[in-house]
Write an enzyme that holds these catalytic residues in place. Structure first.
Site, short mmCIF file in Angstrom:
data_model
loop_
_atom_site.label_atom_id
_atom_site.label_comp_id
_atom_site.label_asym_id
_atom_site.label_seq_id
_atom_site.Cartn_x
_atom_site.Cartn_y
_atom_site.Cartn_z
N LYS A 58 -28.97 -5.39 10.68
CA LYS A 58 -27.74 -5.67 11.65
C LYS A 58 -26.92 -5.77 12.28
CE LYS A 58 -27.39 -1.60 12.42
NZ LYS A 58 -26.91 -0.83 14.03
N PRO A 117 -36.13 -6.01 17.69
CA PRO A 117 -36.60 -5.42 18.77
C PRO A 117 -36.06 -3.77 18.46
CG PRO A 117 -34.30 -7.30 19.10
CD PRO A 117 -35.46 -7.78 17.83
N ALA A 146 -31.95 -1.82 20.13
CA ALA A 146 -31.32 -2.96 20.83
C ALA A 146 -29.65 -3.26 19.74
CB ALA A 146 -32.11 -4.09 20.63
N LEU A 158 -30.06 -2.94 16.76
CA LEU A 158 -30.05 -4.30 15.72
C LEU A 158 -30.65 -3.56 14.26
CD1 LEU A 158 -31.34 -7.04 17.32
CD2 LEU A 158 -29.55 -7.50 16.51
N SER A 161 -34.09 1.70 10.83
CA SER A 161 -33.05 2.07 9.42
C SER A 161 -34.36 0.95 8.83
CB SER A 161 -31.96 1.59 9.98
OG SER A 161 -31.93 2.77 11.19
N ASP A 218 -28.12 4.98 9.68
CA ASP A 218 -28.20 4.11 9.30
C ASP A 218 -29.45 3.39 7.86
OD1 ASP A 218 -26.59 3.69 11.88
OD2 ASP A 218 -27.29 2.24 13.06
O1 C5P Z 1 -29.07 9.79 11.59
P1 C5P Z 1 -29.56 9.11 12.72
O2 C5P Z 1 -31.22 9.80 12.87
O3 C5P Z 1 -30.27 7.60 13.10
O4 C5P Z 1 -29.23 9.71 14.42
C1 C5P Z 1 -29.84 10.04 15.11
C2 C5P Z 1 -28.47 10.58 15.98
O5 C5P Z 1 -27.75 10.15 16.60
C3 C5P Z 1 -28.26 12.13 15.57
O6 C5P Z 1 -29.28 12.78 16.26
C4 C5P Z 1 -26.86 12.54 16.23
O7 C5P Z 1 -27.53 12.60 17.88
C5 C5P Z 1 -26.43 10.97 16.51
N1 C5P Z 1 -25.38 10.09 15.63
C6 C5P Z 1 -24.34 10.99 15.27
N2 C5P Z 1 -23.09 10.59 14.38
C7 C5P Z 1 -23.45 9.78 13.66
C8 C5P Z 1 -24.97 8.86 13.64
C9 C5P Z 1 -26.23 9.07 14.65
O8 C5P Z 1 -23.77 11.49 16.03
N3 C5P Z 1 -23.22 9.21 12.50
#
Ligand code: C5P
Length: 315
Positions: free
Chosen positions: A17, A114, A117, A119, A123, A156
């Site tokens: 994405k 990659p 990055a 992208l 996810s 994501d």
């Molecule tokens: O949800 P995910 O595991 O991809 O998020 C990784 C980290 O990015 C979370 O632990 C958080 O620190 C941060 N994050 C956030 N708010 C979001 C998405 C991610 O604070 N909407």
């Protein structure tokens, strides 16, 4: 031909994405941040092959280098964990447990996107694993169930399951599907340095970037919720992560200059970086723009697509 009820093998293309725009709100009580973003699926994709087995989950990863320019990164491979930390295995276990699916799954992942990055490769792979597990057992999950399972793996992943073009709010789970007024092609440049998403969010908190423009950005993202989305409008949302690059700022600015010099429009960071894309103007050649681009970054040619996961079922 109709898909068999319980295929032995499922093959899915898991697409990358771009965030055409991305704003971030203040940190919430649960530690996450509200976002307002325009997500767009693009043609660059990993392939996930899943086979039903008697028990256990296993994963083999192969790397396929598909950049138009730049050297194959030896170190880049280390960014993709091969063990139980891999999002494919985490997502498969999570989905199979929640859905009470018996047996196991053997996965083969052909990695082209990659990592770290911006992208959304991890996810996309996780979304593919969830869908593969359901398909192997002949399950068609309602949208709300798919999104809830996906959110259990990462913010994501709900978009990765849905794909196409969407205005995304909440932590990433509120998806308002949209349609581009016109498809587009872009070049994505990925620097050797990569970005940790939690660190990038922490820098936003420290800089208090979320507090100033957030209300305006949220309203603007809301105004984009119409049937035909013009890419120029989506890009006006900006990307707040471009403001928290610190010592990487000179490299980012140099990259934006070189993207413009190649004749591309609107250099914009995707996600929390480090990838930066430039849109190929209508009527221009992707190959010519790529040839004009100079620099050490990996360069990928992508086009906008209408779905995030593309499946083929095999007996
Ligand atoms: O949800 P995910 O595991 O991809 O998020 C990784 C980290 O990015 C979370 O632990 C958080 O620190 C941060 N994050 C956030 N708010 C979001 C998405 C991610 O604070 N909407």
């Amino acid at each position: 031909m109709r898909a068999p009820a319980r295929p032995r093998r499922v093959v899915l293309e898991a697409r990358a994405k771009l965030n055409l725009g991305l704003a971030v709100g203040p940190m919430r009580a649960d530690g996450y941040h509200d976002i307002a973003s325009v997500f767009q699926s693009v043609s660059l994709a990993d392939t996930l092959i899943a086979e039903r087995t008697a028990r256990g989950y296993s994963l083999r990863i192969e790397h396929e280098f598909v950049a138009l320019k730049g050297a194959a990164p030896a170190r880049g491979r280390a960014h993709v964990p091969a063990g139980t930390d891999n999002l494919v295995l985490r997502a498969a276990r999570h989905a199979c447990e929640r859905l009470a699916l018996p047996g196991g799954v053997r996965f083969r992942l052909i990695k082209r996107i990659p990592s770290r990055a911006g992208l959304g490769g991890g996810s996309a792979d996780a979304a593919a694993a969830i869908l593969a597990c359901a398909r192997l057992h002949g399950l068609r999950l309602p949208r709300a169930r798919r999104i809830a399972l996906a959110l259990g793996i990462g913010s994501d992943v709900p978009f990765a399951i849905t794909g196409g073009t969407a205005i995304v709010t909440g932590r990433g789970e509120k998806l308002s599907r949209s349609r581009l007024a016109e498809p587009f092609r872009a070049l994505v440049a990925v620097p050797r340095w990569r970005v940790s998403t939690p660190e990038a969010f922490a820098r936003i908190d420290r800089g208090k970037y979320a507090l100033t423009a957030w209300g305006r950005s949220l309203r603007f993202a809301g105004s984009l919720r119409r049937k035909r989305l013009r890419i120029e409008d989506a890009l006006r949302l900006g990307n707040v992560f471009e403001k928290v690059l610190q010592h990487r700022r000179p490299e980012f600015e140099s990259l934006c200059r070189r993207i413009r010099a190649a004749g591309l429009l609107a250099p914009r960071m995707t996600g929390s970086g480090s990838g930066v894309f430039g849109v190929v103007p209508r009527g221009h050649s992707v190959r010519e723009a790529a040839a004009k681009f100079s620099g050490p970054e990996l360069l990928f040619a992508v086009r906008s697509v209408g779905t995030g996961l593309q499946s083929r079922t095999q007996r």
